[in-house]
Structure formats: C-alpha cells, structure tokens
Write a protein that holds these residues in place. Structure first.
Motif, PDB file in Angstrom:
ATOM      1  N   TYR A   4     -29.446 -27.160  70.481  1.00 53.45           N
ATOM      2  CA  TYR A   4     -29.509 -26.618  69.121  1.00 53.45           C
ATOM      3  C   TYR A   4     -28.248 -25.825  68.792  1.00 53.45           C
ATOM      4  CZ  TYR A   4     -30.622 -21.915  70.979  1.00 53.45           C
ATOM      5  OH  TYR A   4     -30.576 -20.700  71.622  1.00 53.45           O
ATOM      6  N   VAL A   5     -28.071 -25.520  67.523  1.00 52.20           N
ATOM      7  CA  VAL A   5     -26.936 -24.752  67.006  1.00 52.20           C
ATOM      8  C   VAL A   5     -27.493 -23.672  66.097  1.00 52.20           C
ATOM      9  CG1 VAL A   5     -24.801 -24.849  65.658  1.00 52.20           C
ATOM     10  CG2 VAL A   5     -25.457 -26.796  67.096  1.00 52.20           C
ATOM     11  N   ASP A   6     -27.042 -22.416  66.272  1.00 55.30           N
ATOM     12  CA  ASP A   6     -27.633 -21.353  65.457  1.00 55.30           C
ATOM     13  C   ASP A   6     -26.767 -20.089  65.522  1.00 55.30           C
ATOM     14  OD1 ASP A   6     -29.429 -20.136  63.773  1.00 55.30           O
ATOM     15  OD2 ASP A   6     -31.168 -20.412  65.079  1.00 55.30           O
ATOM     16  N   GLY A   7     -27.001 -19.220  64.558  1.00 57.94           N
ATOM     17  CA  GLY A   7     -26.332 -17.922  64.513  1.00 57.94           C
ATOM     18  C   GLY A   7     -25.159 -17.890  63.553  1.00 57.94           C
ATOM     19  N   PRO A   8     -24.660 -16.696  63.263  1.00 55.53           N
ATOM     20  CA  PRO A   8     -23.522 -16.572  62.353  1.00 55.53           C
ATOM     21  C   PRO A   8     -22.239 -17.109  62.975  1.00 55.53           C
ATOM     22  CG  PRO A   8     -24.055 -14.450  63.338  1.00 55.53           C
ATOM     23  CD  PRO A   8     -25.154 -15.392  63.736  1.00 55.53           C
ATOM     24  N   VAL A   9     -21.402 -17.705  62.151  1.00 56.37           N
ATOM     25  CA  VAL A   9     -20.087 -18.192  62.574  1.00 56.37           C
ATOM     26  C   VAL A   9     -19.127 -17.012  62.634  1.00 56.37           C
ATOM     27  CG1 VAL A   9     -18.136 -19.660  61.918  1.00 56.37           C
ATOM     28  CG2 VAL A   9     -20.488 -20.512  61.669  1.00 56.37           C
ATOM     29  N   LEU A  10     -18.263 -17.006  63.650  1.00 59.72           N
ATOM     30  CA  LEU A  10     -17.337 -15.891  63.855  1.00 59.72           C
ATOM     31  C   LEU A  10     -16.405 -15.677  62.678  1.00 59.72           C
ATOM     32  CD1 LEU A  10     -16.034 -13.771  65.825  1.00 59.72           C
ATOM     33  CD2 LEU A  10     -14.457 -15.604  66.502  1.00 59.72           C
ATOM     34  N   ASP A  11     -16.366 -14.445  62.195  1.00 56.91           N
ATOM     35  CA  ASP A  11     -15.332 -13.990  61.265  1.00 56.91           C
ATOM     36  C   ASP A  11     -14.090 -13.737  62.109  1.00 56.91           C
ATOM     37  OD1 ASP A  11     -13.573 -12.495  59.728  1.00 56.91           O
ATOM     38  OD2 ASP A  11     -15.131 -11.235  58.840  1.00 56.91           O
ATOM     39  N   MET A  12     -13.016 -14.508  61.892  1.00 55.30           N
ATOM     40  CA  MET A  12     -11.856 -14.452  62.771  1.00 55.30           C
ATOM     41  C   MET A  12     -11.122 -13.118  62.737  1.00 55.30           C
ATOM     42  SD  MET A  12     -11.807 -17.138  64.602  1.00 55.30           S
ATOM     43  CE  MET A  12     -10.128 -17.324  65.238  1.00 55.30           C
ATOM     44  N   SER A  13     -11.454 -12.249  61.796  1.00 55.06           N
ATOM     45  CA  SER A  13     -10.887 -10.893  61.826  1.00 55.06           C
ATOM     46  C   SER A  13     -11.467 -10.093  62.992  1.00 55.06           C
ATOM     47  CB  SER A  13     -11.162 -10.163  60.508  1.00 55.06           C
ATOM     48  OG  SER A  13     -12.548  -9.890  60.348  1.00 55.06           O
ATOM     49  N   LEU A  14     -12.563 -10.596  63.580  1.00 49.67           N
ATOM     50  CA  LEU A  14     -13.213  -9.945  64.716  1.00 49.67           C
ATOM     51  C   LEU A  14     -12.949 -10.704  66.012  1.00 49.67           C
ATOM     52  CD1 LEU A  14     -16.608  -9.058  63.011  1.00 49.67           C
ATOM     53  CD2 LEU A  14     -14.827  -7.437  63.709  1.00 49.67           C
ATOM     54  N   LYS A  15     -11.933 -11.528  66.039  1.00 52.29           N
ATOM     55  CA  LYS A  15     -11.589 -12.310  67.215  1.00 52.29           C
ATOM     56  C   LYS A  15     -11.341 -11.400  68.419  1.00 52.29           C
ATOM     57  CE  LYS A  15      -8.142 -15.608  68.955  1.00 52.29           C
ATOM     58  NZ  LYS A  15      -6.914 -16.385  68.619  1.00 52.29           N
ATOM     59  N   SER A  16     -11.922 -11.780  69.567  1.00 52.71           N
ATOM     60  CA  SER A  16     -11.749 -11.018  70.807  1.00 52.71           C
ATOM     61  C   SER A  16     -12.078 -11.942  71.974  1.00 52.71           C
ATOM     62  CB  SER A  16     -12.674  -9.793  70.832  1.00 52.71           C
ATOM     63  OG  SER A  16     -14.025 -10.184  71.004  1.00 52.71           O
ATOM     64  N   PHE A  17     -12.046 -11.424  73.189  1.00 57.36           N
ATOM     65  CA  PHE A  17     -12.337 -12.239  74.362  1.00 57.36           C
ATOM     66  C   PHE A  17     -13.792 -12.689  74.383  1.00 57.36           C
ATOM     67  CE2 PHE A  17     -12.575 -12.829  79.130  1.00 57.36           C
ATOM     68  CZ  PHE A  17     -11.678 -13.884  79.177  1.00 57.36           C
ATOM     69  N   VAL A  18     -14.675 -12.015  73.628  1.00 56.68           N
ATOM     70  CA  VAL A  18     -16.074 -12.455  73.535  1.00 56.68           C
ATOM     71  C   VAL A  18     -16.315 -13.259  72.255  1.00 56.68           C
ATOM     72  CG1 VAL A  18     -17.035 -10.645  74.993  1.00 56.68           C
ATOM     73  CG2 VAL A  18     -16.753 -10.222  72.551  1.00 56.68           C
TER      74      VAL A  18
END
Length: 383
Positions: free
Chosen positions: A167-181
C-alpha cells in the motif's frame, strides 16, 4: 584447486536456487547470482551491506569472497555491519584485520567521498528496507547513488521485498523539510522496493548532481506487492518482528513527541507510553540495552497503549497520535523532530486544531494521488 572450489560453490548456489524456485519460495535479488556474478569478475568491488545482506543463511560478503570476487571496500549504513548499533549512535570500525576497508556511512560521513570511492570499478547495494520514507537505509542508498554517478561507477541493486509494499499512504514530503529521515518527495509509506525507488530517484533527476548513475536492478523472484513477506532477520535493533514492522509507519511519528515507543523493551514499536500518561492499564520500563542505549525514560515506568499480541495489520493511521495528543493535553507534546518525520508543517497544526483523521487525510490526498500515478511506471512486481 581454488578455481575448482569456486565453481563447485557456484554450482551449489545455482542448484539451491533451482530447488527453491520449484517450491515458489520468495528469492531476493542476492540469490540470482547467475545474473550479477559475471558483472563482478575481475573487478574491484565495493559493497554497501549490513547484517540483512544474506543469500539464504550465508552473508553476501562471505559468498563473494568464496567465489573469488575481489571486494576492496565495504560500506555500512546506520546500525552498522552487524545491525546492532543503537539509533543515532556513532559507528566506528577497526578494519585492520580485514582484507577490505570497512567504512561507516553514518554520522558525519553519510556519503562516500572521492578517496573512499577511489579504485572501485563497481558497487553492490544489498540492504533490507521496510518501506517508509524516514527509514534511513534509502537515504544511504541515495548518497551511494550520487557517489557512483559522480565517479562513473556502475551500481547494482540486489533488490529485496518490501514488507510494507502492499500500500501507499501518508503525506508527501515538503522538500523544504528535507533531511536524512526524508530526502525525496514521496509519502511516508511509498510502497516500493529499494530497486524500484532507486529507478525513480535516478530517472526523476533527484540526485543532487543532476546526472544519472549506471544502474542495474537484480529483481526478486516469486514475489509481488500484494504478497506478505516476513523478514528472516531484524532489519534494525528496534524492529524485532512482523508486528513492529507493520506498526512502524504509524508509530514512528511518536519519536517526534514526548512519548516513548518502547525502545529499551522487548516490544519496541508495539506500544507507546509516558510516565505521566493518565491511562495506567498498560505499563513498561525502558532499559538501556544493546541496540537501545539510553532510551527515553530509562528505568522509569511508562503508561500508555499497547498493540502487543495483535495480528500485523499493514496500514497507516494517525489516529493513535491524535488520541495520545488529546489524552496528554500538553503544549510540549510535539518536539522539533516531528515536522521532519511527518515531512510537513501542517500535520502538527491540524492535530492541535482538533481536526479528525478523515479531515487531515483529505488535505494530503491530491499529492498522494499524483505520487501513485508516478509510482506506477517504476513498479517491477505488478500483480
């Protein structure tokens, strides 16, 4: 004599693989030795591996050495080569006893530098992932891809099934919050194997250099996304079994709060708790141990909620997070780490405002729908 032994070992691996195919057992990419050994012969090989890099019960590194593959560099991700180092703990090695150099890709050295990549002709990547954006093995893969692209070194991904790949779920990353996680514009549960994700990273131009790596993916056999997959080894110290792995996408968000997720117990990511949690029906006491040094609330009784003993249910939900926030009713419930884990500035605000899970889900659905469309072109294991 040595060559004869190598040939016998190779034939043995091949026979073993044929027998397993006949039984329709799931075979990770590492088992397909006939597909990648010819690409390694006579070359200086680098390997990015950990304890999960197995062919049956034999480590990939041992198999390569026995087959006269010249392994000169071995790179390892968070938790180290043995997979027993605690989250966030620095990994150091004394490789003087090895014929190869052992290099940690964690802490200050997350990406192989030009010296570490020197003299390599090809790189193997074989690490078991669990299919979430914040599980750092895919971030290590990204940096290995970049290093290979910069040096013109081909990369072979030995693919492995994704236990959360249905399955696929959850919010897509806002790249302004890019980090190692969170390094890529993907949802918390991306539903891709490391091989599929590597193809997406490469073709979507997500490597910082803008160029592509010469990428080969050795596919799993007898596996599709809809199939359950029970990992033969713990992928990291605090994911002990199928239940923890299934709950991890939802419960990892608690790492960005004042709550414990059970690190330092036998049931990490199967329970949540806090010394001041008002519900005293479930309790646990975190202890410092291998793989969980100095856990939150060490030696303190925590009270909270438990999923211990339940059947793994592969889905993503923020309802436990909403419930815990409302139960604790504290202004300091969230910490600065939460936004990086969630990959969005909105989720904390939405929970604090009292929005329901349904209302929150509606806010991330457009981006999630777009990602699902993009994902389809990279899938190798369609049902």
């Amino acid at each position: 004599m040595q060559k004869l032994i190598s040939i016998l070992i190779l034939l043995s691996l091949g026979c073993s693989s044929q027998e397993q195919r006949q039984r329709n057992e799931i075979l990770p990419g590492a088992h397909q030795t006939e597909e990648y050994l010819p690409l390694l012969k006579g070359k200086n090989v680098g390997m990015t591996v950990n304890h999960s890099s197995l062919i049956g019960t034999t480590h990939l590194l041992d198999s390569m050495v026995k087959l006269d593959i010249k392994v000169t560099k071995v790179f390892t991700p968070e938790h180290g080569f043995t997979g027993k180092v605690s989250d966030g703990q620095e990994v150091k090695y004394d490789s003087s006893e090895n014929s190869f150099e052992l290099i940690s890709l964690y802490g200050k050295n997350k990406k192989p530098d030009s010296i570490q990549m020197a003299d390599l002709d090809i790189m193997l990547f074989d690490i078991q992932d669990v299919g979430t954006r914040f599980y750092t093995y895919i971030s290590t893969m990204h940096y290995v891809m970049e290093a290979c692209a910069e040096k013109g070194i081909p990369l072979i991904i030995l693919d492995r099934p994704n236990p959360n790949g249905s399955y696929v779920d959850g919010p897509v990353l806002d790249m302004s919050l890019k980090s190692f996680v969170g390094m890529h514009p993907i949802p918390i549960v991306h539903g891709m194997t490391v091989g599929e994700l590597a193809m997406m990273i490469n073709d979507e131009g997500w490597l910082s250099t803008g160029n592509k790596v010469d990428l080969t993916v050795i596919k799993n056999k007898n596996w599709k996304h809809s199939m359950p997959y029970s990992l033969p080894v713990k992928p990291s110290p605090n994911l002990p079994d199928d239940l923890s792995i299934s709950l991890y996408p939802s419960l990892c968000l608690f790492e960005g709060t004042i709550m414990s997720v059970g690190r330092g117990t036998d049931h990490a990511f199967q329970q949540i708790g806090h010394p001041d949690y008002p519900n005293a029906q479930h309790g646990f006491t975190p202890e410092s141990r291998e793989g969980a040094k100095w856990p939150p609330y060490e030696d303190l009784m925590c009270y909270g909620e438990s999923w211990i003993g339940t059947k793994p249910n592969y889905n993503f939900t923020i309802q436990p997070l909403i419930d815990a926030y409302q139960t604790m009713n504290r202004d300091d419930f969230f910490n600065d780490y939460f936004k990086r884990l969630a990959g969005t500035n909105l989720l904390q605000k939405q929970i604090e405002e009292g929005q329901t899970e349904k209302e929150i889900r509606e806010s991330w659905e457009p981006q999630l729908r777009d990602f699902k469309t993009k994902r389809k072109q990279y899938l190798l294991y369609n049902d």
